[in-house]
Design an enzyme around this catalytic site. Structure first.
Site, PDB file in Angstrom:
ATOM      1  N   CYS A   2      11.361  -4.623  -9.555  1.00 22.20           N
ATOM      2  CA  CYS A   2      12.733  -4.368  -9.990  1.00 22.20           C
ATOM      3  C   CYS A   2      12.892  -2.957 -10.540  1.00 22.20           C
ATOM      4  O   CYS A   2      11.956  -2.393 -11.099  1.00 22.20           O
ATOM      5  CB  CYS A   2      13.132  -5.346 -11.081  1.00 22.20           C
ATOM      6  N   ARG A  27      10.294   0.927  -4.446  1.00 22.26           N
ATOM      7  CA  ARG A  27       9.523  -0.027  -5.251  1.00 22.26           C
ATOM      8  C   ARG A  27       9.554  -1.435  -4.669  1.00 22.26           C
ATOM      9  O   ARG A  27       8.779  -2.285  -5.081  1.00 22.26           O
ATOM     10  CB  ARG A  27      10.083  -0.057  -6.684  1.00 22.26           C
ATOM     11  N   TRP A  73      13.659  -7.708  -7.478  1.00 19.98           N
ATOM     12  CA  TRP A  73      12.604  -8.338  -6.675  1.00 19.98           C
ATOM     13  C   TRP A  73      12.459  -9.743  -7.227  1.00 19.98           C
ATOM     14  O   TRP A  73      12.051  -9.924  -8.371  1.00 19.98           O
ATOM     15  CB  TRP A  73      11.312  -7.532  -6.831  1.00 19.98           C
ATOM     16  N   ASN A  97      14.205  -6.093 -16.127  1.00 23.04           N
ATOM     17  CA  ASN A  97      12.922  -6.164 -15.421  1.00 23.04           C
ATOM     18  C   ASN A  97      11.958  -6.958 -16.291  1.00 23.04           C
ATOM     19  O   ASN A  97      11.967  -6.799 -17.512  1.00 23.04           O
ATOM     20  CB  ASN A  97      12.312  -4.767 -15.227  1.00 23.04           C
ATOM     21  N   GLY A  98      11.096  -7.748 -15.668  1.00 23.84           N
ATOM     22  CA  GLY A  98      10.120  -8.514 -16.444  1.00 23.84           C
ATOM     23  C   GLY A  98      10.441  -9.997 -16.383  1.00 23.84           C
ATOM     24  O   GLY A  98      11.223 -10.446 -15.548  1.00 23.84           O
ATOM     25  N   GLU A 480     -10.644  -1.932   1.917  1.00 23.55           N
ATOM     26  CA  GLU A 480      -9.420  -1.152   1.768  1.00 23.55           C
ATOM     27  C   GLU A 480      -8.715  -1.009   3.125  1.00 23.55           C
ATOM     28  O   GLU A 480      -7.489  -1.118   3.223  1.00 23.55           O
ATOM     29  CB  GLU A 480      -9.759   0.215   1.134  1.00 23.55           C
ATOM     30  N   LYS A 484      -4.971  -2.244   4.105  1.00 23.30           N
ATOM     31  CA  LYS A 484      -3.955  -1.331   4.639  1.00 23.30           C
ATOM     32  C   LYS A 484      -3.372  -1.871   5.925  1.00 23.30           C
ATOM     33  O   LYS A 484      -2.170  -1.846   6.130  1.00 23.30           O
ATOM     34  CB  LYS A 484      -4.611   0.038   4.880  1.00 23.30           C
ATOM     35  N   GLU A 487      -1.195  -5.241   5.233  1.00 20.01           N
ATOM     36  CA  GLU A 487       0.067  -5.114   4.496  1.00 20.01           C
ATOM     37  C   GLU A 487       1.111  -4.297   5.249  1.00 20.01           C
ATOM     38  O   GLU A 487       2.297  -4.471   5.024  1.00 20.01           O
ATOM     39  CB  GLU A 487      -0.151  -4.550   3.089  1.00 20.01           C
ATOM     40  N   HIS A 503     -22.758 -15.148   8.093  1.00 21.48           N
ATOM     41  CA  HIS A 503     -22.703 -16.279   7.167  1.00 21.48           C
ATOM     42  C   HIS A 503     -21.376 -17.022   7.286  1.00 21.48           C
ATOM     43  O   HIS A 503     -21.035 -17.822   6.418  1.00 21.48           O
ATOM     44  CB  HIS A 503     -22.932 -15.793   5.733  1.00 21.48           C
ATOM     45  N   LYS A 599       6.120  -1.972  -5.006  1.00 21.35           N
ATOM     46  CA  LYS A 599       5.277  -0.934  -5.596  1.00 21.35           C
ATOM     47  C   LYS A 599       5.237  -1.246  -7.076  1.00 21.35           C
ATOM     48  O   LYS A 599       6.267  -1.541  -7.662  1.00 21.35           O
ATOM     49  CB  LYS A 599       5.942   0.428  -5.352  1.00 21.35           C
TER      50      LYS A 599
HETATM   51  C1  F6R Z   1      -2.071  -1.674  -1.661  1.00 21.32           C
HETATM   52  C2  F6R Z   1      -1.480  -1.416  -2.967  1.00 21.32           C
HETATM   53  C3  F6R Z   1      -1.773  -2.366  -4.064  1.00 21.32           C
HETATM   54  C4  F6R Z   1      -2.011  -1.601  -5.382  1.00 21.32           C
HETATM   55  C5  F6R Z   1      -2.141  -2.590  -6.547  1.00 21.32           C
HETATM   56  C6  F6R Z   1      -2.460  -1.890  -7.843  1.00 21.32           C
HETATM   57  O1  F6R Z   1      -1.792  -0.658  -0.760  1.00 21.32           O
HETATM   58  O2  F6R Z   1      -0.754  -0.487  -3.148  1.00 21.32           O
HETATM   59  O3  F6R Z   1      -2.833  -3.193  -3.777  1.00 21.32           O
HETATM   60  O4  F6R Z   1      -3.149  -0.829  -5.247  1.00 21.32           O
HETATM   61  O5  F6R Z   1      -0.949  -3.293  -6.676  1.00 21.32           O
HETATM   62  O6  F6R Z   1      -1.448  -1.019  -8.207  1.00 21.32           O
HETATM   63  P1  F6R Z   1      -1.673   0.093  -9.289  1.00 21.32           P
HETATM   64  O7  F6R Z   1      -2.680   1.045  -8.741  1.00 21.32           O
HETATM   65  O8  F6R Z   1      -0.317   0.725  -9.457  1.00 21.32           O
HETATM   66  O9  F6R Z   1      -2.159  -0.579 -10.529  1.00 21.32           O
END
Ligand code: F6R
Length: 604
Positions: A2, A27, A73, A97-98, A480, A484, A487, A503, A599
């Site tokens: 949010c 975000r 969100w 927010n929250g 990682e 990527k 997502e 395994h 985000k």
């Molecule tokens: C994946 C991604 C998330 C963040 C995670 C932690 O591409 O962006 O997995 O890495 O939500 O976020 P931060 O680094 O902001 O604590």
């Protein structure tokens, strides 16, 4: 997640709010709304994007100079206009927010109200309104009294037609920044929504509230005692949050990694003198020498950065035990913290709820806490005892890329500084210094081959399943890379330690899968190759990404010519980032704001 914006001043509030909401779109959200006030009041809400909200604007009230806005969100209740903020109850309009954890109990106490949404925010608006009805109570008094009854987290902005010249904001556990302009005051949950107007900001602390009028801000605590607020400079600019000719923020952020990494290393790695400098750690040599245990705590990509860095740190700090912990798990576990432990919290946004909760827990146990944070002024950065800002610049794309490269590098630097205090051979430090010196150019060379990787992505874009694998430092790169790809492309992808394949996961290998293998010439080459051969033998489609010049038996081989012996994983990782990007684009996805994601995950 949010986003909040607010405005009090001479400009047209609707325009300022909509522009601010657009800056917060990155975000992730599923509905939006604004309310503006002067002689009358206009509330507009819409499910979907800010563009849908814009379509509802008519000429009415476009001159209003006071307003608040929100991108939501969904947590409590589906994404819909009914659940979108601002929520209006009686004389109060509220964005939030929250999460208000005791909203059900509060709702029962507010029986005189009829609730029309499923949200906890509407309950808080009703609570504020019920207190606002009392005699001689101003909006800020009603808000402070209400917040004292609330359990949970919040960043809020409230306004009322009864006092149409002000916006009241407050925070606990969710960021709220007040922009101090010339004759105008702005509020936002993220500096990105402010910097078109001002770079002077007050970062509210938990438990603080601000009464914002045009060009004036009064900060107080929940006991309504004045608090002297510090006006700070916002350390970013508009260019940094714009696409600058790229199709997406994701590709912009992947491509800018040579420069963002240079910023991370700048002034910290002094090659000529064989020196490493990390002033912000706030630890002297004796304290560094004493460290025997490190908890690295993070979520998602940041936690993979922690895992990768640990492989290095445990090599050169051989008296140190490292525990990599996913914050959402650690916070509910009963765990011991041995003597001589420190905790390092890794976070791009500096606002991730689970990471913050672990930080609180570690602080309450008296553990020294360090932060590896990108967002300057963020909550985690403020709450730790010391740390390193990675200075990767604003990361707008939801999928984290440039932050990862900088987080790994910053963590390795912390480890090296500790190793130096512990008396490690300077030769080894020099080797890392040389590699860090060469790394940005190596990234540049590899990124310049993006068209080649785009063509390779074409070969794999129609698969629905993938396995990523690697050993040693290439294992976190596989994790990682898998994150990527899944997502951004929505391809079901698993990251695996290559040695774990037999395994279990090798049972999946068939024509509907492709496998990405990260193969390091300098570490466990033969072992990883044996896993590739096992997959080949079962009809797998292997894409090998490697720094090795040797023959590799795989369907496709991406070969990166690298002089590096140690930091190659960061080079191979950018190939994997580009691969995910091009597949996501080819599949027609919203690559900057993948579905269901946000985000900065500020709720647990
Ligand atoms: C994946 C991604 C998330 C963040 C995670 C932690 O591409 O962006 O997995 O890495 O939500 O976020 P931060 O680094 O902001 O604590």
């Amino acid at each position: 997640m949010c986003g909040i914006v607010g405005y009090v001043g001479p400009k047209k509030a609707q325009e300022v709010l909509l522009e601010g909401l657009k800056r917060l779109e990155y975000r992730g959200y599923d509905s939006a709304g604004i309310v503006t006030v002067s002689s009358g009041i206009t509330q507009l809400r819409a499910k979907g994007k800010v563009a849908e909200l814009e379509q509802k604007i008519t000429d009415d009230n476009t001159n209003d100079g006071v307003g608040i806005g929100h991108t939501r969100w969904a947590t409590h209740g589906e994404p819909s206009e009914r659940n979108a903020h601002p929520h209006h109850v009686g004389d109060v309009y509220l964005v939030h927010n929250g999460i208000i954890e005791n909203y059900k109990e509060l709702k029962q106490q507010l029986a005189e109200y009829e609730f029309v949404s499923d949200t906890d925010t509407e309950v808080l608006a009703a609570l504020i309104d019920s207190l606002y009805k009392r005699e001689d109570v101003k909006l800020e008094n009603a808000v402070t009294q209400a917040l004292k009854l609330v359990e949970g987290t919040y960043g809020i902005a409230a306004l009322s037609p009864k006092e149409p010249h002000k916006v009241v904001v407050a925070r606990k556990g969710s960021p709220l920044i007040v922009g101090v302009g010339d004759g105008e005051t702005l509020v936002a949950s993220d500096a990105a929504a402010l910097i078109a107007h001002t770079d002077n900001a007050i970062y509210l602390k938990d438990g603080e509230l601000a009464v914002c009028t045009a060009g004036n801000v009064e900060v107080m605590n929940l006991d309504e005692q004045p608090v002297s607020a510090i006006v700070e400079k916002i350390e970013t600019n508009l260019e940094a949050i714009e696409k600058q000719g790229y199709d997406h923020f994701l590709i912009k952020e992947i491509m800018e990694q040579p420069d963002t990494l240079r910023s991370t290393l700048s002034g910290r790695v002094v090659k000529e003198q064989g020196l490493l400098r990390l002033g912000g750690l706030n630890m002297n040599e004796e304290e560094l020498r004493a460290v025997k245990n490190i908890f690295i705590v993070a979520c998602g990509t940041a936690s993979y950065a922690g895992q990768l860095a640990s492989y290095y740190i445990e090599q050169f700090c051989d008296d140190v035990t490292i525990r990599n912990e996913v914050a959402s798990e650690l916070r509910y576990r009963s765990f011991n913290v041995p003597e001589n432990s420190i905790a390092i919290f890794v976070s791009q946004s500096g606002e991730t709820a689970d990471t913050r909760a672990c930080l609180q827990e570690m602080k309450s146990r008296g553990v020294r806490c360090l932060g590896i944070v990108n967002a300057v002024g963020s909550t985690i950065a403020r709450e730790v005892d010391g740390g390193v800002y990675v200075h990767a610049g604003p990361e707008i794309s939801v999928a984290s890329t440039k932050a990862f490269t900088s987080q790994v590098s910053a963590l390795v630097l912390v480890g090296l500084v500790m190793a130096q205090a512990k008396g490690v051979d300077q030769e080894l430090v020099n080797q890392y210094i040389d590699e860090f010196d060469a790394l940005p150019d190596e990234l540049e060379k590899t990124l310049a081959r993006h068209e080649e990787f785009q063509a390779i992505a074409k070969k794999y874009e129609r698969y629905d399943n993938a396995i990523y694998m690697g050993r040693d430092t290439m294992f976190p790169v596989a994790l990682e890379g898998a994150l990527k790809l899944k997502e951004t492309s929505y391809i079901h992808t698993e990251g695996q330690a290559a040695g774990e394949l037999k395994h279990g996961s090798i049972a999946l290998v068939d024509d509907r899968f492709f496998e990405v293998a990260f193969i390091d010439e300098h570490r466990l080459f033969e072992k990883t190759m044996s896993n590739v051969i096992e997959v080949n033998a079962r009809g797998g489609h292997v894409l090998a990404i490697t720094n090795s010049p040797r023959d590799i038996d795989a369907e496709t081989v991406v070969r990166v010519e690298s002089q590096l012996q140690l930091l190659t994983p960061l080079v191979l990782n950018v190939v994997s980032q580009l691969f995910a990007y091009y597949i996501a684009v080819a599949r027609g996805n919203d690559v900057d704001q993948p579905r269901n994601l946000a985000k900065s995950v500020t709720v647990e």
